[in-house]
Design an enzyme around this catalytic site. Structure first.
Site, PDB file in Angstrom:
ATOM      1  N   SER A  33       0.984  -4.001   1.732  1.00 56.44           N
ATOM      2  CA  SER A  33       0.670  -2.682   1.174  1.00 56.44           C
ATOM      3  C   SER A  33       1.423  -2.519  -0.142  1.00 56.44           C
ATOM      4  CB  SER A  33       1.142  -1.576   2.114  1.00 56.44           C
ATOM      5  OG  SER A  33       0.616  -1.760   3.377  1.00 56.44           O
ATOM      6  N   HIS A  64      -6.327  -1.806   3.477  1.00 57.77           N
ATOM      7  CA  HIS A  64      -6.223  -3.266   3.542  1.00 57.77           C
ATOM      8  C   HIS A  64      -7.615  -3.873   3.309  1.00 57.77           C
ATOM      9  CE1 HIS A  64      -2.138  -3.924   5.466  1.00 57.77           C
ATOM     10  NE2 HIS A  64      -2.277  -2.613   5.534  1.00 57.77           N
ATOM     11  N   HIS A  86      -3.677  -7.857  11.481  1.00 54.12           N
ATOM     12  CA  HIS A  86      -2.466  -7.658  12.266  1.00 54.12           C
ATOM     13  C   HIS A  86      -2.776  -7.839  13.752  1.00 54.12           C
ATOM     14  CE1 HIS A  86      -1.952  -5.436   8.500  1.00 54.12           C
ATOM     15  NE2 HIS A  86      -0.652  -5.651   8.626  1.00 54.12           N
ATOM     16  N   TYR A  88      -1.870  -5.970  16.111  1.00 54.24           N
ATOM     17  CA  TYR A  88      -2.201  -4.708  16.789  1.00 54.24           C
ATOM     18  C   TYR A  88      -3.674  -4.336  16.656  1.00 54.24           C
ATOM     19  CZ  TYR A  88      -1.700  -2.756  12.073  1.00 54.24           C
ATOM     20  OH  TYR A  88      -1.827  -2.522  10.726  1.00 54.24           O
ATOM     21  N   GLU A  89      -4.399  -5.023  15.755  1.00 54.04           N
ATOM     22  CA  GLU A  89      -5.819  -4.723  15.627  1.00 54.04           C
ATOM     23  C   GLU A  89      -6.608  -5.293  16.806  1.00 54.04           C
ATOM     24  OE1 GLU A  89      -7.359  -4.913  11.402  1.00 54.04           O
ATOM     25  OE2 GLU A  89      -5.364  -5.750  11.119  1.00 54.04           O
ATOM     26  N   ALA A 116       5.061  -4.282   3.715  1.00 51.84           N
ATOM     27  CA  ALA A 116       5.695  -2.958   3.697  1.00 51.84           C
ATOM     28  C   ALA A 116       6.501  -2.875   4.982  1.00 51.84           C
ATOM     29  CB  ALA A 116       4.628  -1.880   3.667  1.00 51.84           C
ATOM     30  N   MET A 214       5.213  -5.022  10.984  1.00 53.72           N
ATOM     31  CA  MET A 214       4.216  -5.469  11.968  1.00 53.72           C
ATOM     32  C   MET A 214       3.473  -6.716  11.508  1.00 53.72           C
ATOM     33  SD  MET A 214       2.743  -1.660  12.806  1.00 53.72           S
ATOM     34  CE  MET A 214       3.869  -0.254  12.914  1.00 53.72           C
ATOM     35  N   SER A 215       4.129  -7.519  10.687  1.00 65.30           N
ATOM     36  CA  SER A 215       3.442  -8.711  10.153  1.00 65.30           C
ATOM     37  C   SER A 215       4.473  -9.780   9.803  1.00 65.30           C
ATOM     38  CB  SER A 215       2.659  -8.332   8.879  1.00 65.30           C
ATOM     39  OG  SER A 215       3.557  -7.998   7.842  1.00 65.30           O
ATOM     40  N   ASN A 238       9.878   3.198   3.822  1.00 64.21           N
ATOM     41  CA  ASN A 238      10.431   4.389   4.485  1.00 64.21           C
ATOM     42  C   ASN A 238      11.718   3.966   5.166  1.00 64.21           C
ATOM     43  OD1 ASN A 238       8.241   3.006   6.319  1.00 64.21           O
ATOM     44  ND2 ASN A 238       9.725   3.918   7.709  1.00 64.21           N
ATOM     45  N   HIS A 250       1.608   6.735   7.955  1.00 63.38           N
ATOM     46  CA  HIS A 250       1.007   5.658   7.165  1.00 63.38           C
ATOM     47  C   HIS A 250       0.837   6.104   5.707  1.00 63.38           C
ATOM     48  CE1 HIS A 250      -1.264   2.067   6.350  1.00 63.38           C
ATOM     49  NE2 HIS A 250      -2.373   2.715   6.078  1.00 63.38           N
TER      50      HIS A 250
HETATM   51  N1  HPA Z   1       8.150   0.404  11.171  1.00 65.36           N
HETATM   52  C1  HPA Z   1       7.265  -0.590  11.354  1.00 65.36           C
HETATM   53  N2  HPA Z   1       6.411  -0.995  10.422  1.00 65.36           N
HETATM   54  C2  HPA Z   1       6.459  -0.377   9.228  1.00 65.36           C
HETATM   55  C3  HPA Z   1       7.365   0.654   8.965  1.00 65.36           C
HETATM   56  C4  HPA Z   1       8.257   1.069   9.995  1.00 65.36           C
HETATM   57  O1  HPA Z   1       9.075   1.997   9.839  1.00 65.36           O
HETATM   58  N3  HPA Z   1       7.148   1.045   7.675  1.00 65.36           N
HETATM   59  C5  HPA Z   1       6.162   0.252   7.181  1.00 65.36           C
HETATM   60  N4  HPA Z   1       5.735  -0.609   8.124  1.00 65.36           N
END
Ligand code: HPA
Length: 275
Positions: A33, A64, A86, A88-89, A116, A214-215, A238, A250
């Site tokens: 991202s 994406h 990902h 989770y998809e 990200a 998550m990647s 974040n 998100h």
């Molecule tokens: N946690 C998990 N995945 C993320 C985060 C997070 O805080 N920020 C961006 N991807």
């Protein structure tokens, strides 16, 4: 999935990609991202949407896109993945790493991973960049589970230096020379899609994790198995749950990624030009 089925699928997607382009990339770059606009840096030779490759996993996440971009960056032949899938998809882990194996089959010698991430390292702020020095993979399925592909590497591959020390040193030097602040730390991949709880973040912090996402980790393991050099940079979009005062969203992650994009783009392109 049994490895022969996985390998047959790789053969099929390789043939499908080669039917479209004979471009031979030296570096593979996975755009997380915020690096979506990175393609502007590239002298594009050919674009290959994932949807044009039969059986290829296609991203379902807003923001994406899904395509390979083949071209040159400062004379270096590269392939960029604009968009990744990902776990989770709902894809099998073997499909999540299929694009990485395809880029390796097409000839890449170095894999540059970006993502990200949520930040939990001491002193981290949203918008920081972090050089990945190591990872923790134990919360996601290992992509090498199944019969071993002996043509890639051994059954029990060494992971004591996944993120190439020589490239890490170069990235640190280039960030310094270009006045782009760069943190360093350990990245941990969780499955998602729910963000972490504050308790989970405290656990990760105690484990020495500085960034969570998550990647990336499963992709790095595959590349390392194939003896492809790996490096990675996280965009801290974040502060992680419980550290941040706000609930995570998100939209917030994407907005921070967009803001960090210019320095992220500059750093990644300066590094790739030297590869
Ligand atoms: N946690 C998990 N995945 C993320 C985060 C997070 O805080 N920020 C961006 N991807």
């Amino acid at each position: 999935m049994a490895e022969n089925i996985v390998l047959e699928k790789l053969d099929r997607v390789f043939e499908a990609a080669r039917a479209k382009t004979d471009f031979e990339p030296r570096v593979g770059l996975v755009l997380g991202s915020g690096l979506g606009d990175f393609a502007k840096e590239i002298n594009v030779e050919y674009e290959l949407p994932y949807s044009e490759i039969d059986g290829f996993p296609v991203s379902t996440v807003p923001g994406h896109d899904g395509k390979f971009i083949f071209g040159y960056l400062g004379g270096v032949p590269v392939v960029c993945m604009k968009g990744r899938v990902h776990y989770y998809e709902g894809y099998d882990i073997s499909d999540v790493v299929l694009p990485i194996k395809l880029m390796i089959r097409m000839g890449i010698k170095t894999l540059f991973l970006t993502n990200a991430a949520g930040g939990l390292g001491e002193g981290f702020s949203a918008g920081d960049l972090m050089l990945i020095t190591d990872h923790i993979s134990v919360f996601v399925p290992n992509p090498l589970i199944g019969p071993n592909d002996d043509s890639a590497g051994p059954r029990f591959p060494d992971m004591s230096e996944v993120y190439d020390k020589g490239i890490r040193d170069k990235i640190l030097k280039i960030s310094y020379e270009n006045d782009i602040p760069l943190e360093s730390g350990v990245y941990c991949q969780l499955t998602g899609p729910s963000y972490e709880t504050p308790a989970e973040i405290r656990m990760l912090k105690a484990m020495g994790v500085s960034a969570v996402g998550m990647s990336t980790v499963v992709e790095a393991i595959v590349a390392k198995h194939y003896a492809v050099k790996v490096c990675g940079i996280s965009c801290i979009c974040n502060l992680a749950a419980g550290i941040s005062k706000n609930p995570l969203s998100h939209e917030e992650v994407q907005a921070a990624a967009d803001e960090a994009a210019p320095k992220f783009t500059r750093l990644v392109s300066e590094v790739i030009k030297t590869m």
